[in-house]
Write a protein that holds these residues in place. Structure first.
Motif, PDB file in Angstrom:
ATOM      1  N   ALA A 139       0.814  -1.221   0.000  1.00  6.99           N
ATOM      2  CA  ALA A 139       0.000   0.000   0.000  1.00  6.99           C
ATOM      3  C   ALA A 139       0.844   1.266   0.000  1.00  6.99           C
ATOM      4  CB  ALA A 139      -0.926  -0.003   1.214  1.00  6.99           C
ATOM      5  N   ALA A 161      -2.013  -7.916  -3.890  1.00  2.00           N
ATOM      6  CA  ALA A 161      -1.958  -6.581  -3.284  1.00  2.00           C
ATOM      7  C   ALA A 161      -0.927  -5.716  -3.992  1.00  2.00           C
ATOM      8  CB  ALA A 161      -1.646  -6.693  -1.801  1.00  2.00           C
ATOM      9  N   CYS A 165      -1.812  -2.238  -5.841  1.00  7.83           N
ATOM     10  CA  CYS A 165      -1.296  -1.002  -5.245  1.00  7.83           C
ATOM     11  C   CYS A 165      -0.157  -0.370  -6.042  1.00  7.83           C
ATOM     12  CB  CYS A 165      -0.803  -1.280  -3.826  1.00  7.83           C
ATOM     13  SG  CYS A 165      -2.084  -1.831  -2.677  1.00  7.83           S
TER      14      CYS A 165
END
Length: 325
Positions: A139, A161, A165
């Motif tokens: 993130a 992820a 991201c």
């Protein structure tokens, strides 16, 4: 006839020309030379040579790229402290970092919290970075363009992820060793790449257990791929239509049985036919032993003489035989 004094003067002048003072080099030239040493050599050796080099080694611009690859016998805690020190010296200018063997969730958090401009991240044999740590880091890496994960163990979730991201991600390496003796098929990582990394230009899946289905998913989900490295991916069969599709789509294609001379690590292991069916990575206990034997996990009998806990920025007066005022 030339006098002895004249001859001596000429000889001295010649020696002076042969041995120029390195301190007279332009600052940018000296910086370029030092940066070729790598972070470990700079912190452990180069910055101790003189005050001029020490001051240069403290310039944040020297730490935009931190190479902590390690092929010696080291105390891993010492390496992590050294890496944190190098990151702090970058003062937020870090763009490129490589860590090997000693990575942890806390170190990865320190990297991402200190370096909002990171473009390239390389993790090698970082077994102490968990799925949760990589998920959290993803993130904070919106500008990441190049990612390498070699001989690490992550599930598909942190890979997804990272894809979600890191929209600028153009190059991804997800590498293991090839295993011929056990037939293990797993397309989870290939599907994660296909579903979350549509802008990839370069993909290396050395030693992966993907099948033709996983490869087809990648070709469908990553339409901009220019290079694809499938060496030691023994479940992939590039004969027939799939091979033709790859040849037509991919400019640079490395096939499962292509030579591995330019690969940095050992290319294959033979695990003797034992594996844990509950491990989606296809890695068994014996694989972990083989990897540690082949990739430099060492036992350390003593601590380093240098303690980073005692000094905040190497600003101390007595460091070995060197004096820093």
């Amino acid at each position: 006839m030339e006098s002895p004094s004249s001859s001596s003067s000429s000889s001295s002048s010649t020696r002076s020309e042969q041995y120029r003072n390195w301190l007279e080099l332009p600052r940018d030239v000296t910086a370029s030379i030092l940066q070729r040493l790598g972070a470990i050599e700079i912190l452990e050796s180069a910055q101790k040579v003189c005050m001029h080099w020490r001051n240069l080694c403290k310039d944040p611009s020297m730490w935009r790229a931190i190479d902590m690859r390690n092929h010696e016998y080291w105390d891993l805690d010492h390496l992590e402290k050294m890496c944190r020190h190098a990151i702090d010296r970058s003062s937020g200018q870090l763009r490129d970092i490589s860590i090997e063997y000693f990575g942890t969730d806390d170190l990865l958090k320190h990297i991402t919290h200190s370096s909002s401009q990171l473009r390239r991240l390389r993790l090698v044999s970082c077994y102490h970075i968990m799925d949760e740590g990589l998920n959290e880091a993803a993130a904070k890496l919106p500008l990441l363009e190049e990612l390498e994960i070699t001989i690490c163990l992550f599930s598909k979730e942190p890979l997804m992820a990272l894809g979600r991201c890191c929209p600028l991600l153009k190059s991804f390496k997800l590498n293991r060793q090839g295993i011929r003796s056990v037939h293990i098929e797993c397309d989870e990582e290939a599907v994660a790449v296909a579903e979350s990394m549509p802008e990839l230009r370069h993909l290396q899946l050395f030693g992966n257990q993907l099948t033709n289905d996983g490869l087809n998913a990648i070709l469908n989900g990553c339409p901009h791929l220019e290079s694809l490295d499938l060496r030691r991916c023994f479940n992939v069969n590039l004969s027939g239509d799939l091979g033709k599709r790859c040849a037509e789509r991919i400019k640079s294609l490395r096939r499962p049985d292509d030579p591995t001379d330019d690969y940095e690590f050992a290319a294959e292991i033979d695990d003797g036919g034992s594996f844990d069916e509950d491990d989606p990575s296809g890695m068994s206990d014996i694989d972990y032993v083989s990897l540690s034997e082949g990739y430099g996990h060492y036992e350390f009998s003593g601590e380093s003489d240098l303690s980073y806990d005692d000094f905040s920025d190497y600003d101390f007066y007595d460091f070995g035989d060197y004096y820093f005022g």
